[in-house]
Design an enzyme around this catalytic site. Sequence first.
Site, mmCIF file in Angstrom:
data_model
loop_
_atom_site.group_PDB
_atom_site.id
_atom_site.type_symbol
_atom_site.label_atom_id
_atom_site.label_comp_id
_atom_site.label_asym_id
_atom_site.label_seq_id
_atom_site.Cartn_x
_atom_site.Cartn_y
_atom_site.Cartn_z
ATOM 1 N N THR A 46 -3.180 -6.567 2.379
ATOM 2 C CA THR A 46 -3.198 -8.015 2.160
ATOM 3 C C THR A 46 -2.957 -8.776 3.455
ATOM 4 O O THR A 46 -3.595 -9.808 3.717
ATOM 5 C CB THR A 46 -2.114 -8.406 1.132
ATOM 6 O OG1 THR A 46 -2.306 -7.630 -0.045
ATOM 7 C CG2 THR A 46 -2.187 -9.877 0.798
ATOM 8 N N THR A 47 -2.035 -8.283 4.275
ATOM 9 C CA THR A 47 -1.678 -8.960 5.522
ATOM 10 C C THR A 47 -2.852 -9.021 6.495
ATOM 11 O O THR A 47 -2.886 -9.850 7.399
ATOM 12 C CB THR A 47 -0.466 -8.257 6.161
ATOM 13 O OG1 THR A 47 0.615 -8.286 5.233
ATOM 14 C CG2 THR A 47 -0.019 -8.928 7.444
ATOM 15 N N TYR A 109 -5.510 -10.650 -10.890
ATOM 16 C CA TYR A 109 -6.289 -11.657 -11.614
ATOM 17 C C TYR A 109 -6.656 -11.232 -13.031
ATOM 18 O O TYR A 109 -6.484 -11.994 -13.977
ATOM 19 C CB TYR A 109 -7.552 -12.061 -10.835
ATOM 20 C CG TYR A 109 -8.220 -13.310 -11.420
ATOM 21 C CD1 TYR A 109 -7.673 -14.565 -11.171
ATOM 22 C CD2 TYR A 109 -9.346 -13.216 -12.221
ATOM 23 C CE1 TYR A 109 -8.250 -15.704 -11.717
ATOM 24 C CE2 TYR A 109 -9.928 -14.354 -12.770
ATOM 25 C CZ TYR A 109 -9.376 -15.595 -12.510
ATOM 26 O OH TYR A 109 -9.942 -16.720 -13.060
ATOM 27 N N LYS A 164 4.530 1.488 -3.076
ATOM 28 C CA LYS A 164 5.047 0.357 -2.314
ATOM 29 C C LYS A 164 5.505 -0.660 -3.350
ATOM 30 O O LYS A 164 4.691 -1.278 -4.049
ATOM 31 C CB LYS A 164 3.966 -0.232 -1.407
ATOM 32 C CG LYS A 164 4.440 -1.452 -0.610
ATOM 33 C CD LYS A 164 3.311 -2.058 0.219
ATOM 34 C CE LYS A 164 3.782 -3.314 0.947
ATOM 35 N NZ LYS A 164 2.675 -3.981 1.678
ATOM 36 N N ILE A 206 6.900 -0.484 3.964
ATOM 37 C CA ILE A 206 5.655 -0.960 4.576
ATOM 38 C C ILE A 206 5.876 -2.433 4.797
ATOM 39 O O ILE A 206 5.938 -3.214 3.853
ATOM 40 C CB ILE A 206 4.427 -0.671 3.698
ATOM 41 C CG1 ILE A 206 4.220 0.842 3.575
ATOM 42 C CG2 ILE A 206 3.184 -1.327 4.305
ATOM 43 C CD1 ILE A 206 3.101 1.246 2.637
#
Length: 294
Positions: A46-47, A109, A164, A206
Amino acid sequence: MQSLIGTGVALVTPFNKDLSVDVDGLKRIVNFQIDNGIDYLVVLGTTAENATLTNDEKELVIKTVIDANKKRLPLVLGVGGNNTQKIIDELKTRDFSEFEAILSVSPYYNKPTQEGIYQHYKAISEASPLPIILYNVPGRTASNMLPSTVIRLANDFKNIVAIKEAAGDIVQAMTLIKNKPKDFLVISGDDMVTLPMILAGGSGVISVIAEGFPKEFSEMVHLGLNRKVDEAYKIHYLISDAIDMIFEQGNPAGIKEVFKHLGLAENTVRLPLVNVDENLSNRLKNYIDKLHKK
């Protein structure tokens, strides 16, 4: 999976001012991690602003990280989404020879039931050539992968080796740690609770903050893993203000501002994300200046 114990970082994708991928900046960031004690690198999470990258840009990021890393650290690749079949197709066609594991986020989503989440990962497990790290981040996915579902997956599929855990719920994390199979790793996905999770029996992190402050944060993680509690908490409280700041106006806008002040890369983000404001930028710069004077 000893290579996943310790400090992993979720790499950003640096952009030039024209919004193109900054290859040289990404190489500098990778070397900055390696030079400062990080244990492994996570690519295209995502980052990395993965959602805004084209397929060609994703391939460029992967190639750049592999070339810069030169096999020095283990690599984990983000392969997730809310279209199960699309993930399976990628798992069957991509060359994973440079990677140690995949990180796969719980579907966002769609808001599947717990059974839907289980069946999603079952299908991924059956298709994956690599060990799988589950990723639970309800703040982004709008559904929480419950400990019972995680433990069921961990017991049923040998290649599901870790999670994670980023629900921001230390009690949920402790439930996972208490009930997990012996070799299953519970990895923090929330920088602020990393140390408490490690001391409760977690395997590391992480991290986003570690990407900007790799030396300090990785030292804290290793102290925690070695049960040097007072020394670890001293670093935790030194860096806790920075954790709050980098997430205050969105990720990765905050950590990219840190990289700008460190001279590693521009602070450019792609819409719908925007840069942090001047006030936060100044506070981050002041924090960095004070930390480097210690």
